[in-house]
Design an enzyme around this catalytic site. Structure first.
Site, mmCIF file in Angstrom:
data_model
loop_
_atom_site.group_PDB
_atom_site.id
_atom_site.type_symbol
_atom_site.label_atom_id
_atom_site.label_comp_id
_atom_site.label_asym_id
_atom_site.label_seq_id
_atom_site.Cartn_x
_atom_site.Cartn_y
_atom_site.Cartn_z
ATOM 1 N N GLY A 71 0.792 -1.217 0.000
ATOM 2 C CA GLY A 71 0.000 0.000 0.000
ATOM 3 C C GLY A 71 0.827 1.271 0.000
ATOM 4 N N ASN A 152 -7.446 3.507 9.452
ATOM 5 C CA ASN A 152 -6.800 2.319 9.995
ATOM 6 C C ASN A 152 -6.695 2.320 11.516
ATOM 7 O OD1 ASN A 152 -4.899 4.489 9.351
ATOM 8 N ND2 ASN A 152 -3.329 3.122 10.158
ATOM 9 N N GLN A 180 -7.277 -0.927 4.087
ATOM 10 C CA GLN A 180 -8.088 -1.604 5.103
ATOM 11 C C GLN A 180 -9.419 -2.094 4.537
ATOM 12 O OE1 GLN A 180 -7.215 -2.393 8.217
ATOM 13 N NE2 GLN A 180 -5.271 -1.295 8.282
ATOM 14 N N ALA A 201 -1.727 -7.100 0.293
ATOM 15 C CA ALA A 201 -2.193 -8.478 0.497
ATOM 16 C C ALA A 201 -2.167 -8.900 1.960
ATOM 17 C CB ALA A 201 -1.340 -9.443 -0.334
ATOM 18 N N HIS A 202 -1.222 -8.384 2.728
ATOM 19 C CA HIS A 202 -1.089 -8.870 4.112
ATOM 20 C C HIS A 202 -2.219 -8.387 5.017
ATOM 21 C CE1 HIS A 202 0.589 -5.301 6.383
ATOM 22 N NE2 HIS A 202 0.750 -4.880 5.138
ATOM 23 N N THR A 238 12.238 -7.232 -11.601
ATOM 24 C CA THR A 238 11.684 -8.583 -11.680
ATOM 25 C C THR A 238 10.560 -8.761 -10.666
ATOM 26 O OG1 THR A 238 13.814 -9.450 -12.397
ATOM 27 C CG2 THR A 238 12.231 -11.042 -11.517
ATOM 28 N N CYS A 331 2.927 1.257 11.696
ATOM 29 C CA CYS A 331 3.959 2.053 11.031
ATOM 30 C C CYS A 331 4.474 3.177 11.919
ATOM 31 C CB CYS A 331 3.415 2.637 9.728
ATOM 32 S SG CYS A 331 2.765 1.379 8.612
#
Length: 382
Positions: A71, A152, A180, A201-202, A238, A331
């Site tokens: 994000g 959040n 969220q 994704a987490h 990559t 964070c």
């Protein structure tokens, strides 16, 4: 000692099916997706399949999905490209956004001399839509509004339809940090006409280090990371193929089980609110987090009736008892400044009392919540 994880707004436990898919990718499909041989083509095909899967659930076009590291990168990319490539001269946001937005906007203000305006907030932390309308029409500069769908820390739900309507009326772009939200709510980008969305994704039982940005097709942005031609030139480097495969599995599972898991977690939240009020009547729920209609079903932010030294020891004592929760955004965990969100909406006196965010998931049980409530009562009586 019981172990209870109630910090799902920070990150979630990875689903078993996601781990299995990632293991298969790491052991069976390890070619570089940019290579032209069969190993590379297999990886590339799986990446494009994931892009199509995400697009299908969002009712988007696959070309509108750009994979990122999460994000934060997606928010940075969108805001920076909006200024650099799309001519945005004014960004309107709020002071309770995630720091991935706030710090980026502060840098852009210095680097590009853009105008940054902060929409007013009510006592619950909701943006003042009348003030937003006034900011949108204050001058003729090209504008972008950046407001998160779910806060959040306090869980407030933004009225996205109303914000989109205002933005369309005044020809402004709209970006929403939906980290969220995506994976917890159904989104149809044909109905919710946001120009930019972000996901990690987490937050929905996938791996860390992977997410995506939704960028509407008519907006021509240039890459931030340059080098190879990956992501159709939008993001060189990559691809983290195993993470992308994990993202797909997590996103499918989240959306296919959405109604069932929403109902389950909402019931947990209601139980937690009711039981906590019963044993600690002076408890206060910050923002709208105690309102089942106006906040996300995944978290509550509670202000507990403890003072002084006891307040300073609360998180430490909960951790000793095996309970994982937080003061706010993970964070910010290394910051001594406290929650910037609560600072904006609470008085100095209210800030003296400890505020804790408890966030739930499909893996949480009522037995765990009962254990946490009991420990809070024990702590209050010490």
């Amino acid at each position: 000692m019981q172990k209870v994880y109630l910090d799902n707004a920070a990150t979630t436990q990875v689903r078993a099916s996601v781990i299995q898919k990632m293991q298969e990718a790491l052991t069976e499909c390890y070619g570089n997706p940019s290579s032209t041989h069969s190993f590379g083509r297999s990886a590339k095909t799986a990446i494009e399949k994931t892009r199509k899967t995400i697009a299908r659930y969002l009712n988007a076009h696959p070309s509108e999905i750009i994979f990122t590291s999460g994000g934060t990168e997606a928010d940075n990319m969108i805001l920076r490209c909006a200024v650099r490539d799309l001519g945005v001269q004014t960004i309107i946001t709020s002071k309770i956004e995630h720091h991935a937005v706030l710090h980026t906007v502060e840098l852009l203000e210095k680097e590009y001399n853009i105008q940054v305006c902060y929409v007013g907030l009510d006592s619950y932390g909701n943006p003042d839509l009348e003030h937003l309308a006034a900011l949108l029409q204050q001058d003729d500069t090209k504008k972008l509004v950046s407001l998160m769908h779910i806060n959040n820390e306090i869980g407030n739900l933004l009225d996205m339809d109303a914000v989109v309507e205002l933005c369309k009326k005044h020809q402004a772009l709209f970006h929403s940090d939906t980290v969220q939200s995506l994976g917890h709510y159904a989104f149809d980008v044909q109905k919710i006409q946001a120009d930019f969305l972000t996901a990690a994704a987490h937050k929905f039982h996938g791996p860390k280090g992977i997410g995506f940005a939704f960028v509407r097709r008519n907006l021509r942005i240039q890459p931030i990371l340059v080098g190879g031609s990956q992501e159709r030139g939008f993001r060189a480097g990559t691809e983290a193929f195993h993470n992308i495969v994990g993202l797909e599995e997590a996103f499918i599972a989240a959306n296919e089980n959405l109604a069932q898991e929403q109902a389950y977690v909402l019931d947990l939240k209601k139980y937690f609110i009711d039981e906590l009020k019963a044993v600690l009547p002076e408890v206060v729920f910050n923002g709208h987090s105690g309102d089942l209609e106006k906040s996300t079903y995944t978290l509550v932010n509670v202000r507990l009736p403890f003072d002084g030294q006891k307040s300073q020891m609360l998180l430490f004592q909960l951790d000793i008892k095996g309970i994982a929760c937080s003061k706010g955004s993970a964070c910010q965990s290394g910051s001594s400044l406290g929650s910037h969100v609560l600072t904006e909406i609470l008085s100095e006196e209210e800030m003296k009392k400890p505020s804790i965010r408890f966030s739930f998931s499909k893996d949480t049980t009522k037995q765990e919540l009962a254990y946490v409530i009991n420990e809070l009562v024990v702590f209050s009586n010490q």
